[in-house]
Write a protein that holds these residues in place. Structure first.
Motif, short mmCIF file in Angstrom:
data_model
loop_
_atom_site.label_atom_id
_atom_site.label_comp_id
_atom_site.label_asym_id
_atom_site.label_seq_id
_atom_site.Cartn_x
_atom_site.Cartn_y
_atom_site.Cartn_z
N TRP A 78 1.37 -9.04 6.40
CA TRP A 78 0.57 -9.53 5.28
C TRP A 78 -0.88 -9.05 5.42
CZ3 TRP A 78 -3.39 -13.33 5.37
CH2 TRP A 78 -3.83 -13.74 4.11
N ARG A 80 -1.94 -6.44 7.09
CA ARG A 80 -1.97 -5.00 6.87
C ARG A 80 -1.95 -4.68 5.38
NH1 ARG A 80 -1.04 -1.71 11.35
NH2 ARG A 80 -0.32 0.02 10.08
N GLN A 81 -1.11 -5.39 4.64
CA GLN A 81 -1.02 -5.15 3.20
C GLN A 81 -2.34 -5.47 2.51
OE1 GLN A 81 2.41 -7.59 2.38
NE2 GLN A 81 3.73 -5.80 2.15
N GLN A 82 -2.98 -6.56 2.91
CA GLN A 82 -4.27 -6.92 2.32
C GLN A 82 -5.31 -5.84 2.59
OE1 GLN A 82 -5.32 -10.85 3.81
NE2 GLN A 82 -5.19 -11.57 1.70
N GLU A 84 -4.77 -2.67 3.31
CA GLU A 84 -4.40 -1.46 2.57
C GLU A 84 -4.74 -1.60 1.10
OE1 GLU A 84 -0.33 -0.50 3.56
OE2 GLU A 84 -0.84 -0.36 5.68
N GLN A 85 -4.52 -2.78 0.52
CA GLN A 85 -4.87 -2.99 -0.89
C GLN A 85 -6.37 -2.92 -1.09
OE1 GLN A 85 -2.58 -3.12 -3.46
NE2 GLN A 85 -4.47 -2.72 -4.56
N ALA A 86 -7.13 -3.47 -0.15
CA ALA A 86 -8.60 -3.39 -0.23
C ALA A 86 -9.05 -1.94 -0.19
CB ALA A 86 -9.24 -4.19 0.90
N TRP A 87 -8.41 -1.13 0.64
CA TRP A 87 -8.73 0.30 0.73
C TRP A 87 -8.40 0.99 -0.60
CZ3 TRP A 87 -11.19 4.34 2.32
CH2 TRP A 87 -10.66 5.60 2.16
N LEU A 88 -7.22 0.71 -1.15
CA LEU A 88 -6.81 1.32 -2.42
C LEU A 88 -7.75 0.89 -3.55
CD1 LEU A 88 -2.93 0.98 -2.15
CD2 LEU A 88 -4.30 3.08 -1.89
N ASP A 89 -8.15 -0.37 -3.55
CA ASP A 89 -9.08 -0.87 -4.58
C ASP A 89 -10.43 -0.17 -4.46
OD1 ASP A 89 -7.06 -2.57 -5.40
OD2 ASP A 89 -7.96 -4.37 -4.50
N THR A 90 -10.88 0.03 -3.23
CA THR A 90 -12.16 0.71 -3.00
C THR A 90 -12.10 2.15 -3.49
OG1 THR A 90 -12.65 -0.70 -1.11
CG2 THR A 90 -13.83 1.40 -1.24
N SER A 105 -5.67 9.72 4.57
CA SER A 105 -5.59 8.31 4.18
C SER A 105 -4.88 7.49 5.24
CB SER A 105 -4.87 8.17 2.84
OG SER A 105 -5.66 8.69 1.80
#
Length: 178
Positions: A78, A80-82, A84-90, A105
């Motif tokens: 969980w 790690r997913q958060q 990774e999502q923060a990275w994708l959002d950035t 990446s």
């Protein structure tokens, strides 16, 4: 029964008796049967790893033991997913920025995971002082006031965090091995 060293037949029995239950337990928490299958396997790999290292295992309550391992794996995934999502959002928020290759990446994400793990390994006040100074740019006296400590203590906290950063950097550069 207490702690014991698992024999091959014990591991097979543990797997046969509890794999289905564990996978269902994880599926209820993650909502994904594929993720549950992967994490159940990872749980048993942890058991095998502990066995290979000679670590004693408590088999009095095997489901509690397996659930404890699996719970940690679910939380790690969980987290790690958060991240990774923060990275994708950035990345998405900066469309003009150069897009990294999939390999680059992956390296960035792995580094972020390592930094996250390092920060989680710091004592609370050390982590908070480090983040307030490094990310918020607050002066030491303001951090000291927020944490209820002296300026000198903030400097000690920062030194401790920087040692952890140096160790992480050495590990990422391949200079240190576990």
């Amino acid at each position: 029964m207490g702690p014991t060293q698992l024999a091959d037949h014990d591991v097979h029995r543990l797997y046969a008796d509890h794999h289905g239950w564990l996978q269902a337990w994880i599926r209820r928490r993650t909502g994904c049967s594929q993720r549950a299958a992967d994490l159940a396997q990872d749980t048993f790999l942890r058991v095998l790893s502990a066995r290979a290292k000679g670590i004693a295992v408590y088999l009095e309550q095997p489901r509690a033991y397996l659930a404890t391992i699996a719970r940690g794996l679910v939380v790690d995934q969980w987290r790690r997913q958060q991240l990774e999502q923060a990275w994708l959002d950035t990345v998405a928020a900066h469309p003009g920025a150069v897009q990294a290759s999939p390999e680059h990446s992956a390296l960035i994400l792995e580094t972020l995971h390592e930094v996250d793990a390092m920060l989680r390994g710091l004592p609370g006040k050390v982590r908070r002082a480090f983040l307030l100074v490094q990310l918020e740019g607050l002066p030491h006296r303001v951090v000291a006031s927020q944490l209820g400590v002296s300026d000198r203590m903030v400097k000690k906290y920062l030194a401790q965090a920087l040692v952890h950063c140096a160790v992480l950097e050495a590990e990422l550069d391949g200079l240190l091995v576990e």
